[in-house]
Design an enzyme around this catalytic site. Structure first.
Site, PDB file in Angstrom:
ATOM      1  CG  HIS A  57      -9.437   2.523   3.880  1.00  0.00           C
ATOM      2  ND1 HIS A  57      -8.399   2.786   4.752  1.00  0.00           N
ATOM      3  CD2 HIS A  57      -9.076   3.071   2.699  1.00  0.00           C
ATOM      4  CE1 HIS A  57      -7.468   3.468   4.116  1.00  0.00           C
ATOM      5  NE2 HIS A  57      -7.844   3.657   2.877  1.00  0.00           N
ATOM      6  CG  ASP A  95      -2.168   0.877   1.001  1.00  0.00           C
ATOM      7  OD1 ASP A  95      -2.385   1.361  -0.139  1.00  0.00           O
ATOM      8  OD2 ASP A  95      -2.925   1.082   1.960  1.00  0.00           O
ATOM      9  N   GLY A  96       0.301   2.320  -0.498  1.00  0.00           N
ATOM     10  CA  GLY A  96       0.942   3.623  -0.482  1.00  0.00           C
ATOM     11  C   GLY A  96      -0.017   4.645   0.086  1.00  0.00           C
ATOM     12  CG  ASP A 109      -5.657  -0.184  -1.116  1.00  0.00           C
ATOM     13  OD1 ASP A 109      -4.698   0.247  -1.804  1.00  0.00           O
ATOM     14  OD2 ASP A 109      -5.870   0.216   0.044  1.00  0.00           O
ATOM     15  CD  GLU A 123      -1.502   2.303  -3.473  1.00  0.00           C
ATOM     16  OE1 GLU A 123      -1.137   1.115  -3.290  1.00  0.00           O
ATOM     17  OE2 GLU A 123      -2.433   2.811  -2.830  1.00  0.00           O
ATOM     18  CG  ASP A 125      -4.116   2.437   5.099  1.00  0.00           C
ATOM     19  OD1 ASP A 125      -3.898   3.168   4.118  1.00  0.00           O
ATOM     20  OD2 ASP A 125      -4.794   2.792   6.089  1.00  0.00           O
TER      21      ASP A 125
END
Length: 155
Positions: A126, A11-12, A71, A49, A136
């Site tokens: 999320h 994740d970024g 995501d 990302e 995250d």
């Protein structure tokens, strides 16, 4: 030759877009885990990302089968929808002939993919996915450190 099967959750995050950003990748092989993370002072979410996956792949010590969970529709769509192959074929230009953004990182990702068998999977962000929530949190922590001038570049 049987390759080790590794799960990667990547994740970024960015505080502002552009703004200070962070990335994180969790690598899991059986019971073993490794978390890599870092950030940049002035960047975009999409760049973070991409850096998460690039850095995760670079952390592997040997060729592996890697299931990447992200995501990011941007990242996953580049492979699932053939955007990346089209961009390469069109000289790193989009369908509207404008240059592809983040070309440097797409090329670095292609190089990092070289020795591995990689499959990308999209997960809803999320939404309570434990590993996605973990990376995250770490990506946002890295972005926050950058904002306060405390982070290091670890790519």
């Amino acid at each position: 030759m049987d390759l080790k099967r590794v799960e990667m959750y990547a994740d970024g995050a960015c505080l502002g877009n552009p703004g200070p950003g962070g990335w994180a990748a969790l690598l899991r092989y059986g019971e073993r885990e490794k978390l890599v993370s870092g950030g940049e002072d002035h960047t975009t979410n999409n760049r973070m990302e991409l850096l998460a996956v690039i850095s995760g792949l670079k952390a592997l010590k040997e060729p592996c089968r890697v299931d990447v969970f992200t995501d990011s529709r941007y990242l996953q769509g580049a492979f699932a929808k053939g955007w990346l192959e089209n961009w390469r074929t069109n000289g790193w230009r989009r369908a509207d002939r404008r240059p592809v953004e983040n070309q440097d990182l797409w090329q670095a990702l292609l190089q990092a993919l070289g020795t591995h068998q990689v499959e990308f999977h999209w997960v809803k962000g999320h939404a309570g996915h434990p590993e996605n929530e973990r990376v995250d949190r770490e990506a946002r922590r890295q972005a926050s450190l950058r904002k306060r001038g405390l982070g290091e570049n670890r790519t």
